[in-house]
Motif scaffolding. Structure first.
Motif, PDB file in Angstrom:
ATOM      1  N   GLY A 133       0.805  -1.216   0.000  1.00 14.56           N
ATOM      2  CA  GLY A 133       0.000   0.000   0.000  1.00 14.56           C
ATOM      3  C   GLY A 133       0.835   1.261   0.000  1.00 14.56           C
ATOM      4  N   LYS A 134       2.060   1.190  -0.556  1.00 21.14           N
ATOM      5  CA  LYS A 134       2.947   2.358  -0.431  1.00 21.14           C
ATOM      6  C   LYS A 134       2.399   3.570  -1.193  1.00 21.14           C
ATOM      7  N   ASP A 135       1.578   3.335  -2.215  1.00 19.01           N
ATOM      8  CA  ASP A 135       1.025   4.489  -2.958  1.00 19.01           C
ATOM      9  C   ASP A 135      -0.460   4.707  -2.674  1.00 19.01           C
ATOM     10  N   ASP A 136      -1.029   3.796  -1.885  1.00 19.95           N
ATOM     11  CA  ASP A 136      -2.480   3.877  -1.650  1.00 19.95           C
ATOM     12  C   ASP A 136      -2.799   3.177  -0.334  1.00 19.95           C
ATOM     13  N   PHE A 137      -3.124   3.985   0.694  1.00 20.71           N
ATOM     14  CA  PHE A 137      -3.289   3.424   2.046  1.00 20.71           C
ATOM     15  C   PHE A 137      -4.373   2.359   2.098  1.00 20.71           C
ATOM     16  N   THR A 138      -5.330   2.400   1.162  1.00 19.71           N
ATOM     17  CA  THR A 138      -6.414   1.397   1.220  1.00 19.71           C
ATOM     18  C   THR A 138      -5.908   0.014   0.808  1.00 19.71           C
ATOM     19  N   LYS A 139      -4.677  -0.042   0.316  1.00 19.95           N
ATOM     20  CA  LYS A 139      -4.105  -1.336  -0.089  1.00 19.95           C
ATOM     21  C   LYS A 139      -3.084  -1.864   0.938  1.00 19.95           C
ATOM     22  N   ILE A 140      -2.933  -1.166   2.043  1.00 19.16           N
ATOM     23  CA  ILE A 140      -2.047  -1.685   3.109  1.00 19.16           C
ATOM     24  C   ILE A 140      -2.786  -2.817   3.823  1.00 19.16           C
ATOM     25  N   PRO A 141      -2.263  -4.041   3.811  1.00 16.72           N
ATOM     26  CA  PRO A 141      -2.980  -5.131   4.491  1.00 16.72           C
ATOM     27  C   PRO A 141      -3.258  -4.759   5.945  1.00 16.72           C
ATOM     28  N   ASN A 142      -4.528  -4.893   6.322  1.00 14.24           N
ATOM     29  CA  ASN A 142      -4.947  -4.515   7.670  1.00 14.24           C
ATOM     30  C   ASN A 142      -4.637  -5.620   8.675  1.00 14.24           C
ATOM     31  N   GLY A 143      -3.893  -5.276   9.698  1.00 19.01           N
ATOM     32  CA  GLY A 143      -3.682  -6.289  10.733  1.00 19.01           C
ATOM     33  C   GLY A 143      -2.418  -6.035  11.531  1.00 19.01           C
ATOM     34  N   THR A 144      -2.444  -6.446  12.799  1.00 19.20           N
ATOM     35  CA  THR A 144      -1.261  -6.326  13.671  1.00 19.20           C
ATOM     36  C   THR A 144      -1.173  -7.591  14.531  1.00 19.20           C
ATOM     37  N   ALA A 145      -0.024  -7.767  15.180  1.00 11.05           N
ATOM     38  CA  ALA A 145       0.199  -8.959  16.004  1.00 11.05           C
ATOM     39  C   ALA A 145      -0.167  -8.675  17.456  1.00 11.05           C
ATOM     40  N   GLY A 146      -0.073  -9.720  18.306  1.00 10.67           N
ATOM     41  CA  GLY A 146      -0.322  -9.474  19.731  1.00 10.67           C
ATOM     42  C   GLY A 146      -0.407 -10.712  20.593  1.00 10.67           C
ATOM     43  N   ILE A 147      -0.503 -11.898  19.962  1.00 11.57           N
ATOM     44  CA  ILE A 147      -0.832 -13.086  20.772  1.00 11.57           C
ATOM     45  C   ILE A 147       0.208 -13.364  21.858  1.00 11.57           C
ATOM     46  N   GLU A 148       1.462 -13.020  21.626  1.00 17.30           N
ATOM     47  CA  GLU A 148       2.499 -13.325  22.620  1.00 17.30           C
ATOM     48  C   GLU A 148       2.510 -12.328  23.767  1.00 17.30           C
ATOM     49  N   ASP A 149       2.006 -11.118  23.504  1.00 17.58           N
ATOM     50  CA  ASP A 149       2.153 -10.050  24.490  1.00 17.58           C
ATOM     51  C   ASP A 149       0.870  -9.683  25.227  1.00 17.58           C
ATOM     52  N   ARG A 150      -0.273 -10.160  24.750  1.00 16.75           N
ATOM     53  CA  ARG A 150      -1.565  -9.736  25.304  1.00 16.75           C
ATOM     54  C   ARG A 150      -1.591  -9.819  26.833  1.00 16.75           C
ATOM     55  N   MET A 151      -1.255 -10.981  27.388  1.00 17.56           N
ATOM     56  CA  MET A 151      -1.439 -11.152  28.832  1.00 17.56           C
ATOM     57  C   MET A 151      -0.477 -10.274  29.630  1.00 17.56           C
ATOM     58  N   ALA A 152       0.776 -10.154  29.145  1.00 15.94           N
ATOM     59  CA  ALA A 152       1.761  -9.370  29.902  1.00 15.94           C
ATOM     60  C   ALA A 152       1.433  -7.880  29.859  1.00 15.94           C
ATOM     61  N   VAL A 153       1.025  -7.362  28.704  1.00 16.11           N
ATOM     62  CA  VAL A 153       0.736  -5.922  28.653  1.00 16.11           C
ATOM     63  C   VAL A 153      -0.543  -5.605  29.434  1.00 16.11           C
ATOM     64  N   LEU A 154      -1.501  -6.552  29.442  1.00 13.58           N
ATOM     65  CA  LEU A 154      -2.736  -6.296  30.202  1.00 13.58           C
ATOM     66  C   LEU A 154      -2.488  -6.409  31.701  1.00 13.58           C
ATOM     67  N   TRP A 155      -1.596  -7.330  32.112  1.00 12.02           N
ATOM     68  CA  TRP A 155      -1.248  -7.417  33.540  1.00 12.02           C
ATOM     69  C   TRP A 155      -0.534  -6.134  33.973  1.00 12.02           C
ATOM     70  N   ASP A 156       0.435  -5.723  33.155  1.00  8.60           N
ATOM     71  CA  ASP A 156       1.256  -4.558  33.501  1.00  8.60           C
ATOM     72  C   ASP A 156       0.384  -3.300  33.610  1.00  8.60           C
ATOM     73  N   ALA A 157      -0.444  -3.068  32.601  1.00 13.31           N
ATOM     74  CA  ALA A 157      -1.265  -1.840  32.604  1.00 13.31           C
ATOM     75  C   ALA A 157      -2.518  -2.009  33.446  1.00 13.31           C
ATOM     76  N   GLY A 158      -3.056  -3.238  33.452  1.00 16.43           N
ATOM     77  CA  GLY A 158      -4.317  -3.455  34.154  1.00 16.43           C
ATOM     78  C   GLY A 158      -4.139  -3.678  35.643  1.00 16.43           C
TER      79      GLY A 158
END
Ligand code: URQ
Ligand code: ZN
Ligand code: ZN
Length: 480
Positions: free
Chosen positions: A329-354
């Protein structure tokens, strides 16, 4: 007989905290209590000074998803292995048929992909089109394959978007079958219109992504889906609630007694939209997901949603794309594949902040990272519980351990991490999956193919009540 004793820890469940050992035999929890003995050949985990909690359940992942002209870089093995390193022991992923593709064909394809999983998994099945065969296949999936939830993308026009006629037909079918309808709530027509408008103005960079899908676009769709479900008498689960606009719709409906459930992503709880103002294209594009990261007041609202019980679960929407894929999607933001990671960090970041941040208690942490998902999707008490007979899926949590998160060191198969550089206090020291010690203080021993497909029974009976409630609430003919 495989025996494992978790000794000396403090058990934390969604409703209790107490000193107890946990004995696991052949993949099940065999005993929970003080000073348990174990057979001579048992493995022993020293949990002294640590918490023993139900293994995390992530109700929203997309391993190796074909999407926007590419395929997510994380597959079912690497993604579930990374989850085990982060304390997550089960996932619910998504079968997403292409419009016109038979549901059973797509289901078998995803089942094949998931056979390499290292931990247990289930599937929501997406309804991306409609005809009598879809109606039929939904019944087969519920009755013969243990699917009790069906997903509807209200976004992604000209791709997998479900229009209102499909929502009405599918929610009705879910009610008949005792299945839970879930939605990605963004108005796809509005998004498409805003995208074209921004491109026409010459805004092609990732900074335009959040501008094309402001909070009101999510609030409208959440309201519409909730109203449709309420009129039909069906429950509804709103995935990745990112903003106050959608949360307010959920809160209002729940106050009327409507069975509405909401999910918050770890990313949306911790990251704000300043990421899109980075001068580094890849930094900004790396955060392109939908709904987008929002301004800070929305993170505060989501935490309030968890604290008040108006949001019940946390997830990641783990859908990974590497830099070369984002560059599509370098020339058109609507073509940037939508998605991010998180499965490894979810519990630790929620414990830390929560928990560390004084926002939620340890028991609420267990509820929102495991038990509530198990209950809503009918996996409890096999999953999400620490009691005799439950699956031996557990995490030994070191409240004093620290870790600095980085793509350079994570186990996720992606070259970007939305939590890059964040140092957390509170980490999963050990993970037990099906009674096996698979994460040993940094030593990952995930086994390819060890994961099992989880059948999730439907909810017959409960829905009769919902249907009667809808009839009672239905508008009565005006007396002439
Ligand atoms: O919309 C979703 O949940 C999938 C396609 C993952 N991508 C995303 O941006 N959330
Ligand atoms: Zn989505
Ligand atoms: Zn998703």
């Amino acid at each position: 007989m495989a025996t494992l004793l978790i000794r000396g820890g403090t058990v934390v469940t969604h409703d209790a905290t107490y000193r107890a050992d946990v004995l696991c035999v052949d993949g099940k929890i065999a005993a929970v209590g003080p000073d348990l003995d174990a057979p001579g050949d048992a493995e022993v985990i020293d949990a002294g000074g640590q918490y023993v909690m139900p293994g995390g359940i992530d109700p929203h992942t997309h391993m190796q998803l074909p999407f926007m002209g590419t395929v997510a870089s994380e597959d079912f093995y690497t993604g579930t292995a990374a989850g085990l390193a982060g304390g997550t022991t089960s996932i619910i992923d998504f079968v997403i048929p292409s419009p016109g593709q038979p549901l059973m064909e797509a289901f078998q394809t995803w089942r094949g992909w998931a056979e390499k999983a290292a931990s247990d998994y289930a599937f929501h099945v997406a309804i991306t089109w409609w005809d009598d065969s879809v109606h039929e296949d939904m019944g087969t999936l519920v009755r013969e394959h243990g699917v009790n939830s069906f997903k509807h993308f209200m976004a992604y026009k000209n791709a997998i978007m479900a229009t209102d006629d499909i929502l009405v037909a599918s929610f009705t079918r879910c009610l008949e079958l005792g299945a839970v309808p879930t939605v990605h709530a963004e108005n796809g027509e509005l998004v498409h219109h805003m995208q074209q408008k921004l491109l026409a103005q010459g805004l092609t960079g990732p900074e335009a992504h959040p501008l094309s899908r402001p909070p009101q676009v999510e609030g409208e769709a959440a309201s519409r889906a909730i109203r449709i479900a309420g009129t039909l008498g069906a429950p509804i689960y709103v995935v990745h609630v990112s903003c106050k606009d959608a949360l307010d719709e959920i809160t209002y409906a729940r106050r009327q007694g409507q069975p509405v459930y909401g999910e918050a992503l770890a990313g949306h709880l911790l990251i704000d939209d300043s990421v899109y103002r980075s001068k580094d294209w890849l930094q900004s594009a790396g955060h392109v997901m939908s709904p987008p990261f929002r301004s800070p007041e929305h993170q505060a609202a989501l935490w309030t949603g968890l604290q008040s019980g108006n949001l019940q679960t946390t997830a990641t929407d783990h859908c990974c794309f590497c830099a070369d894929q984002k560059m599509m999607g370098k020339d058109d933001f609507t073509k940037i594949p939508n998605g991010t990671a998180g499965i490894e960090d979810r519990m630790a970041v929620l414990w830390d902040a929560g928990v560390g941040g004084g926002r939620i208690s340890m028991q609420e942490f267990v509820a929102v990272t495991s038990t509530n998902t198990a209950k809503i999707f009918n996996l409890y008490p096999r999953k999400g519980a620490i009691q005799e007979g439950a699956d031996a899926d557990l995490v030994v949590w070191d409240p004093n351990g620290t870790r600095t998160i980085s793509a350079k060191t994570h186990h996720q198969n992606v070259d970007f991490n939305i939590f890059e550089g964040r140092t957390v206090t509170g980490i999963p020291r050990h993970t037990v999956s099906q009674g096996k010690w698979v994460w040993r203080d940094g030593d990952l021993r995930a086994e390819r193919g060890a994961g099992r497909y989880l059948e999730r029974p439907a909810y017959p009976g409960v829905f009769d009540v919902l249907e009667k409630r809808a009839e009672r609430n239905a508008p009565t003919a005006v007396e002439r």
